[in-house]
Design an enzyme around this catalytic site. Structure first.
Site, PDB file in Angstrom:
ATOM      1  N   ARG A  45       0.819  -1.293   0.141  1.00 22.32           N
ATOM      2  CA  ARG A  45       0.009  -0.008   0.041  1.00 22.32           C
ATOM      3  C   ARG A  45       0.812   1.377  -0.078  1.00 22.32           C
ATOM      4  NH1 ARG A  45      -3.375  -3.150   3.527  1.00 22.32           N
ATOM      5  NH2 ARG A  45      -4.808  -3.795   2.645  1.00 22.32           N
TER       6      ARG A  45
ATOM      7  N   LYS B 126       3.505  11.259 -11.291  1.00 17.62           N
ATOM      8  CA  LYS B 126       2.588  10.509 -12.080  1.00 17.62           C
ATOM      9  C   LYS B 126       3.271   9.244 -12.054  1.00 17.62           C
ATOM     10  CE  LYS B 126      -0.250  13.868 -14.923  1.00 17.62           C
ATOM     11  NZ  LYS B 126      -0.240  14.317 -15.978  1.00 17.62           N
TER      12      LYS B 126
ATOM     13  N   GLU C  20      11.040  18.867 -24.346  1.00 16.70           N
ATOM     14  CA  GLU C  20      10.443  19.273 -23.122  1.00 16.70           C
ATOM     15  C   GLU C  20      10.809  20.545 -22.371  1.00 16.70           C
ATOM     16  OE1 GLU C  20       7.733  17.649 -21.900  1.00 16.70           O
ATOM     17  OE2 GLU C  20       7.493  15.525 -22.788  1.00 16.70           O
TER      18      GLU C  20
ATOM     19  N   LYS D 271       7.994  23.201 -13.310  1.00 20.33           N
ATOM     20  CA  LYS D 271       6.937  22.169 -13.038  1.00 20.33           C
ATOM     21  C   LYS D 271       6.501  21.934 -11.714  1.00 20.33           C
ATOM     22  CE  LYS D 271       5.752  17.358 -14.086  1.00 20.33           C
ATOM     23  NZ  LYS D 271       5.749  16.190 -14.698  1.00 20.33           N
TER      24      LYS D 271
ATOM     25  N   GLU E 185      -3.911  17.188 -11.518  1.00 19.59           N
ATOM     26  CA  GLU E 185      -4.338  17.829 -12.871  1.00 19.59           C
ATOM     27  C   GLU E 185      -6.129  17.813 -13.061  1.00 19.59           C
ATOM     28  OE1 GLU E 185      -2.197  15.960 -16.125  1.00 19.59           O
ATOM     29  OE2 GLU E 185      -3.759  16.476 -17.358  1.00 19.59           O
TER      30      GLU E 185
ATOM     31  N   ARG F 242      -2.530  21.855 -14.341  1.00 18.42           N
ATOM     32  CA  ARG F 242      -1.277  20.791 -14.590  1.00 18.42           C
ATOM     33  C   ARG F 242      -1.515  20.380 -16.157  1.00 18.42           C
ATOM     34  NH1 ARG F 242       1.308  16.025 -11.069  1.00 18.42           N
ATOM     35  NH2 ARG F 242       2.553  15.407 -12.758  1.00 18.42           N
TER      36      ARG F 242
ATOM     37  N   ASN G 134       1.058  20.027 -20.754  1.00 12.78           N
ATOM     38  CA  ASN G 134       0.660  18.999 -22.000  1.00 12.78           C
ATOM     39  C   ASN G 134       0.557  19.792 -23.213  1.00 12.78           C
ATOM     40  OD1 ASN G 134      -0.035  16.868 -20.196  1.00 12.78           O
ATOM     41  ND2 ASN G 134      -2.101  17.246 -20.058  1.00 12.78           N
TER      42      ASN G 134
ATOM     43  N   HIS H  15       1.060  18.026 -26.589  1.00 20.28           N
ATOM     44  CA  HIS H  15       1.011  16.641 -26.398  1.00 20.28           C
ATOM     45  C   HIS H  15      -0.396  15.996 -27.154  1.00 20.28           C
ATOM     46  CE1 HIS H  15       4.005  17.086 -23.521  1.00 20.28           C
ATOM     47  NE2 HIS H  15       4.124  15.943 -23.187  1.00 20.28           N
TER      48      HIS H  15
ATOM     49  N   HIS I  40       0.743  13.056 -29.172  1.00 20.03           N
ATOM     50  CA  HIS I  40       0.069  11.602 -29.155  1.00 20.03           C
ATOM     51  C   HIS I  40      -0.408  11.022 -30.345  1.00 20.03           C
ATOM     52  CE1 HIS I  40       0.930  11.078 -24.946  1.00 20.03           C
ATOM     53  NE2 HIS I  40       0.386  12.251 -24.381  1.00 20.03           N
TER      54      HIS I  40
ATOM     55  N   HIS J 172       9.414  10.530 -28.149  1.00 18.60           N
ATOM     56  CA  HIS J 172       8.215  11.301 -27.353  1.00 18.60           C
ATOM     57  C   HIS J 172       8.687  12.750 -27.427  1.00 18.60           C
ATOM     58  CE1 HIS J 172       4.888  12.450 -24.716  1.00 18.60           C
ATOM     59  NE2 HIS J 172       5.906  13.280 -23.793  1.00 18.60           N
TER      60      HIS J 172
HETATM   61  N1  GLY Z   1       4.207  14.991 -17.727  1.00 16.18           N
HETATM   62  C1  GLY Z   1       3.030  15.809 -17.612  1.00 16.18           C
HETATM   63  C2  GLY Z   1       2.758  16.099 -16.008  1.00 16.18           C
HETATM   64  O1  GLY Z   1       3.419  15.598 -15.301  1.00 16.18           O
HETATM   65  O2  GLY Z   1       1.669  16.297 -15.723  1.00 16.18           O
END
Ligand code: GLY
Length: 376
Positions: A128, A150, A192, A234, A244, A248, A252, A255, A259, A273
């Site tokens: 957990r 993430k 990025e 960030k 998000e 957040r 993107n 993106h 994608h 990417h």
């Molecule tokens: N890579 C986008 C984020 O971390 O929200």
């Protein structure tokens, strides 16, 4: 004693109850023991990595840990996106249990985005939740995926669809390891970095226009400064909107196009990417200009910088066939940034002024993609 090395930069991610630091600079791998020791309840760590990174850096990490009396065991997985899978997740969890990892232990993710996402997810669900340290070895992972919590894997239905928010206990971004990256991988990560300037800091973009070539050539101070500013931006966004719900999504930028292009090229070597992000940013600015949101010069300036850096900039830079504009638009519709059936785009009112909108007609996007494909 005079210390000639650049100082280690520290960025705090102040999420209440889950606060941590991102430390950036050269020599962190060799000094890993000093940085990680305060987090340990007993002198051992488990490391998840891939075989390419292991060949370059595992010995140095082991030496850095053992200098502080910390033992290390490591699991080496195959490199590449295919490792972000259920099977590899199961392998990680079983291995960590076999190593008798307890909740108060630390798991170290040593590698790029794939390893960080996978090991972070394994740490999130093992018992957990156990703590983990991100040691990102690619530029992309240092400026993006290692920060913000993430974690996850890919499944047949799409990328990153199974995962969890699980913040690391510490991020150690050793800028010296960037010297071992292939130039193409470094530049993909730079996509990025440029994204941060474009989305929220025009002065940073100006600086990148000046310093980008030196940074790519290996200038350590410029590399540290670029990673530091990217991580700082960030962290600010993640602190405002960890899961998000709003801001957040600015991360993107580029993106939605990226994608679709990655899916169209089969997530293969044809398009990395970060290369897709760079092309996607150029398209997002072109779309913004067509919608009258930003000056016509802005997309030209974005493209000029990407080109000056020798990066993929336009659809014509992607080798091989691409599907029609209609097919690409359909692929965008499958992106996870679709909400209530509407495409969400990150557009810009100028360099450094991005915002999220769902107010873009399919016809405008089709027109843009048609023109971009005709240019090939
Ligand atoms: N890579 C986008 C984020 O971390 O929200």
């Amino acid at each position: 004693m005079y210390w000639s090395r650049p100082l280690i930069e520290t960025i705090a991610v102040d999420l209440p109850g889950r606060e941590y630091e991102v430390r950036i600079g050269p020599g962190l791998l060799a000094d890993a023991g000093t940085h990680i020791a305060p987090f340990l309840n007993r002198p051992k760590v488990t490391v998840i990595t891939d075989s390419t990174v292991a060949a370059e850096h595992l010995e140095a990490l082991g030496a850095g840990l053992s200098a502080q009396g910390i033992a290390m065991t490591a699991l080496e997985l195959p490199p590449g996106e295919a490792t972000k899978s259920w099977a590899a997740l199961e392998q990680c969890c079983s291995w960590l249990l076999d190593q008798e990892v307890e909740r108060r232990d630390i798991v170290v993710a040593l590698g790029g985005g794939v390893i960080g996402d996978l090991a972070g997810f394994a740490a999130a669900i093992l018992r957990r939740g156990v703590r983990f340290v991100q040691m990102p070895t690619s530029l992309l992972a240092q400026v993006d995926s290692s920060v913000g919590g993430k974690t996850g894997i890919n499944v047949g239905q799409g990328k990153n669809l199974i995962g969890a928010f699980h913040q690391p206990a510490l991020v150690l971004a050793d800028t010296e390891v960037l010297g071992t990256l292939a130039p193409r991988d470094f530049l993909a990560g730079y996509g990025e970095v440029v994204k941060y300037g474009l989305l929220g800091d025009a002065a940073f973009f100006d600086w990148l226009e000046e310093q980008g070539p030196a940074l790519a050539a290996g200038d350590m101070s410029a590399r540290i400064a670029a990673v530091r500013r990217s991580v700082e931006m960030k962290a600010e966004i993640v602190m405002r909107d960890e899961t998000e719900q709003g801001d957040r999504a600015l991360l993107n930028l580029g993106h939605t196009f990226c994608h679709a292009l990655e899916t169209a090229t089969g997530y293969s070597d044809r398009l990395l990417h970060g290369e897709g992000v760079a092309i996607g940013c150029a398209l997002a600015f072109e779309l913004s200009a067509r919608l009258g949101l930003c000056a016509q010069e802005d997309p030209s300036r974005v493209r000029a910088h990407l080109k000056a850096m020798g990066m993929k900039t336009d659809l014509r830079d992607i080798e091989g066939d691409l599907p029609s504009a209609e097919a690409l638009l359909a692929l965008m519709g499958q992106d996870k940034k679709v909400m209530d059936g509407k495409l969400h785009f990150v557009l810009a009112r100028g360099i450094g002024q991005a915002f999220v909108t769902s107010d873009v007609s399919a016809d405008t996007v089709l027109g843009l993609l048609d023109d971009a494909l005709c240019d090939r």
